[in-house]
Motif scaffolding. Structure first.
Motif, mmCIF file in Angstrom:
data_model
loop_
_atom_site.group_PDB
_atom_site.id
_atom_site.type_symbol
_atom_site.label_atom_id
_atom_site.label_comp_id
_atom_site.label_asym_id
_atom_site.label_seq_id
_atom_site.Cartn_x
_atom_site.Cartn_y
_atom_site.Cartn_z
ATOM 1 N N GLU A 72 0.857 -1.185 0.000
ATOM 2 C CA GLU A 72 0.000 0.000 0.000
ATOM 3 C C GLU A 72 0.893 1.235 0.000
ATOM 4 O O GLU A 72 1.912 1.277 0.709
ATOM 5 C CB GLU A 72 -0.916 -0.023 1.227
ATOM 6 N N ALA A 73 0.516 2.245 -0.777
ATOM 7 C CA ALA A 73 1.321 3.464 -0.864
ATOM 8 C C ALA A 73 1.364 4.215 0.455
ATOM 9 O O ALA A 73 2.380 4.832 0.801
ATOM 10 C CB ALA A 73 0.778 4.363 -1.970
ATOM 11 N N SER A 74 0.276 4.187 1.190
ATOM 12 C CA SER A 74 0.206 4.923 2.448
ATOM 13 C C SER A 74 0.792 4.100 3.594
ATOM 14 O O SER A 74 0.615 2.885 3.645
ATOM 15 C CB SER A 74 -1.257 5.258 2.763
ATOM 16 N N PRO A 75 1.477 4.755 4.545
ATOM 17 C CA PRO A 75 1.971 4.023 5.716
ATOM 18 C C PRO A 75 0.849 3.599 6.648
ATOM 19 O O PRO A 75 1.070 2.794 7.550
ATOM 20 C CB PRO A 75 2.917 5.029 6.390
ATOM 21 N N THR A 76 -0.352 4.151 6.439
ATOM 22 C CA THR A 76 -1.498 3.768 7.255
ATOM 23 C C THR A 76 -2.613 3.242 6.350
ATOM 24 O O THR A 76 -2.786 3.687 5.223
ATOM 25 C CB THR A 76 -2.042 4.955 8.076
ATOM 26 N N ILE A 77 -3.345 2.278 6.870
ATOM 27 C CA ILE A 77 -4.534 1.756 6.204
ATOM 28 C C ILE A 77 -5.698 1.952 7.167
ATOM 29 O O ILE A 77 -5.636 1.479 8.298
ATOM 30 C CB ILE A 77 -4.376 0.267 5.837
ATOM 31 N N PRO A 78 -6.755 2.694 6.742
ATOM 32 C CA PRO A 78 -7.012 3.166 5.391
ATOM 33 C C PRO A 78 -6.111 4.323 4.945
ATOM 34 O O PRO A 78 -5.725 5.154 5.757
ATOM 35 C CB PRO A 78 -8.471 3.624 5.446
ATOM 36 N N ASN A 79 -5.837 4.310 3.649
ATOM 37 C CA ASN A 79 -5.103 5.396 3.022
ATOM 38 C C ASN A 79 -5.946 6.670 3.112
ATOM 39 O O ASN A 79 -7.095 6.673 2.674
ATOM 40 C CB ASN A 79 -4.848 5.047 1.549
ATOM 41 N N PRO A 80 -5.423 7.753 3.694
ATOM 42 C CA PRO A 80 -6.229 8.968 3.849
ATOM 43 C C PRO A 80 -6.687 9.575 2.532
ATOM 44 O O PRO A 80 -7.597 10.403 2.515
ATOM 45 C CB PRO A 80 -5.300 9.917 4.607
ATOM 46 N N HIS A 81 -6.086 9.166 1.416
ATOM 47 C CA HIS A 81 -6.479 9.694 0.109
ATOM 48 C C HIS A 81 -7.304 8.690 -0.693
ATOM 49 O O HIS A 81 -7.635 8.937 -1.845
ATOM 50 C CB HIS A 81 -5.236 10.095 -0.691
#
Length: 442
Positions: free
Chosen positions: A36-45
């Motif tokens: 996943e591109a974001s370090p957090t899931i859910p991705n804020p974008h």
């Protein structure tokens, strides 16, 4: 059909997480990695980070109604819907007198969902019948009729994504990685190229025997989807309300107008959400054609962090004057552009890529995939194994465009539930917004 030992899923949204869940249960011997591109899931974008998504079996297409019913049973009776992740408040679908298409969609949807929910579904033949279901709504409501389905509801999208991610982490069968995938890697030594992994923006690579693209509105950067999927920006806004207004509105059904695409989900935590399910904004961007050295193409891709254009805000104000006039002039507490991955008829793309071995797509959510979260992963894995129901296989298969690439986006009519202008370009609308702002200052 047996699946290969190393499987890489790109994308940690609804399609990616649900596929990982099903793969880890049905193919425990496979080594599954999700990046996943974001370090957090859910991705804020991402598209599933909001407070609420409609969960309904209300479809003009009987196949989606049936699948949604299976998902709703899990939202109602399993861990998926617990701890506030699912609320069954009903769904009110309405249409105005001057929209034949909206009425036609609503009547087909009514017939399908009535067979599923029975007496939970009540036909509302006139405006006064609609207002009896939602007394706080305005007398200026532009509706000729509709129906209410008390078996529908809504889900806390962000909480549900976190729930799925936490489940996978507890089970420990899926390895999670963080990184921006720049391109899919291929072995071109054979007559038919084979996907062998992905290259990341930091220069590293991840190898796999099967690459699954669950990349939503960003998919067109990794595979040529012209004529098959297009990213569209959809608008939503929040209005802060009082405790008394919260109590008055919180138990009403969600209202959805098929002619305008406007819907309002009952408020939570003193925030009222209004959104639009329409043709949306496109954001033409020039990128390399995947797999074609030196060639470029123009596709719509998400651009994050942008405000809702004035056109979108004004559409909300017009709708509020009809629906909830007292809120029409209140300031928006927040606005956001949510990116859909639209397909020509609103059907998902859940299919192996015909031109590449080892490449599978699970995308094309078209603004209505979230509700299937508890069951869609099983269907994705069915498709991987070659055992998907023929009815769904026909809907979700890879199809070739029947128009020249330059005109391919003209194919996107949707499933009949969309409305509004089809020609909005995001940068043009933002330019108009800036010009209007400068004019008001002068």
């Amino acid at each position: 059909m047996a699946l290969p030992p190393k499987i890489l899923i790109v994308g940690g949204g609804v399609f990616g997480l649900s596929t990982a869940q099903s793969l880890s249960k049905r193919h425990p011997a496979s080594q599954i990695t999700l990046i996943e591109a974001s370090p957090t899931i859910p991705n804020p974008h991402g598209s599933s980070v909001d407070t609420s998504r409609i969960v309904r079996a209300d479809y003009a297409n009987a196949a989606y109604a049936k699948l949604a019913d299976a998902a709703i049973q899990r939202w109602r009776s399993t861990e998926w819907g617990r701890e506030g992740r699912y609320t069954q408040n009903g769904l009110l679908l309405v249409y105005p007198a001057d929209s034949v298409s909206a009425k036609e969609y609503a009547l087909k949807s009514y017939a399908n969902v009535r067979r599923i929910e029975g007496d939970n579904v009540v036909f509302l033949p006139a405006k006064e019948d609609v207002l009896r279901v939602v007394p706080p709504y305005g007398e200026n409501l532009d509706v000729a009729g509709g129906y209410v389905n008390w078996g529908s509801g809504w889900s806390d999208a962000a909480a549900s994504v976190r729930f799925a991610k936490d489940q996978l982490e507890r089970e420990g069968k899926v390895a999670f990685r963080t990184g921006h995938v720049e391109r899919v890697l291929y072995d071109t030594s054979a007559p038919k190229p084979r996907a062998t992994g992905v290259a990341l923006a930091d220069g590293t690579t991840i190898t796999a025997d099967l690459v699954v693209l669950a990349t939503g509105a960003w998919s067109s950067k990794l595979v040529d989807l012209r004529g098959k999927a297009v990213a569209t920006g959809q608008t939503l806004a929040y209005i802060r309300i009082s405790d008394a207004e919260q109590r008055e509105l919180e138990n009403l059904p969600t209202i959805l107008n098929f002619a305008t695409g406007i819907f309002i989900i009952p408020p939570r935590n003193n925030l009222l959400k209004i959104a639009r399910h329409a043709y949306g904004y496109r954001n033409p961007t020039t990128v390399p054609v995947p797999g074609a050295a030196g060639e470029t193409m123009q596709v719509s891709l998400p651009e994050i962090g942008l405000p809702v254009p004035l056109e979108g805000e004004e559409a909300f104000r017009v709708a509020l004057k009809q629906l909830l006039p007292r809120f029409a002039d209140r300031p928006f507490a927040d606005t956001r552009i949510c990116w859909y991955t639209d397909t020509p008829k609103g059907d998902f793309i859940i299919s192996y890529h015909p031109a590449y071995d080892g490449l599978f797509l699970a995308t094309g959510g078209s603004g209505h995939a979230f509700k299937f979260f508890p069951v869609i992963g099983d269907k994705v894995v069915d498709a991987m194994e070659g055992s998907l129901d023929p009815e769904l296989q026909k809907l979700w298969k890879w199809t070739e465009s029947t128009m020249p690439v330059a005109n391919a986006d003209d194919l996107f009519d949707g499933d009949g539930s969309r409305s509004g202008d089809r020609s909005h370009i995001l940068k043009d609308e933002l330019a108009k917004t800036n010009k209007a702002g400068r004019g008001s200052v002068l």
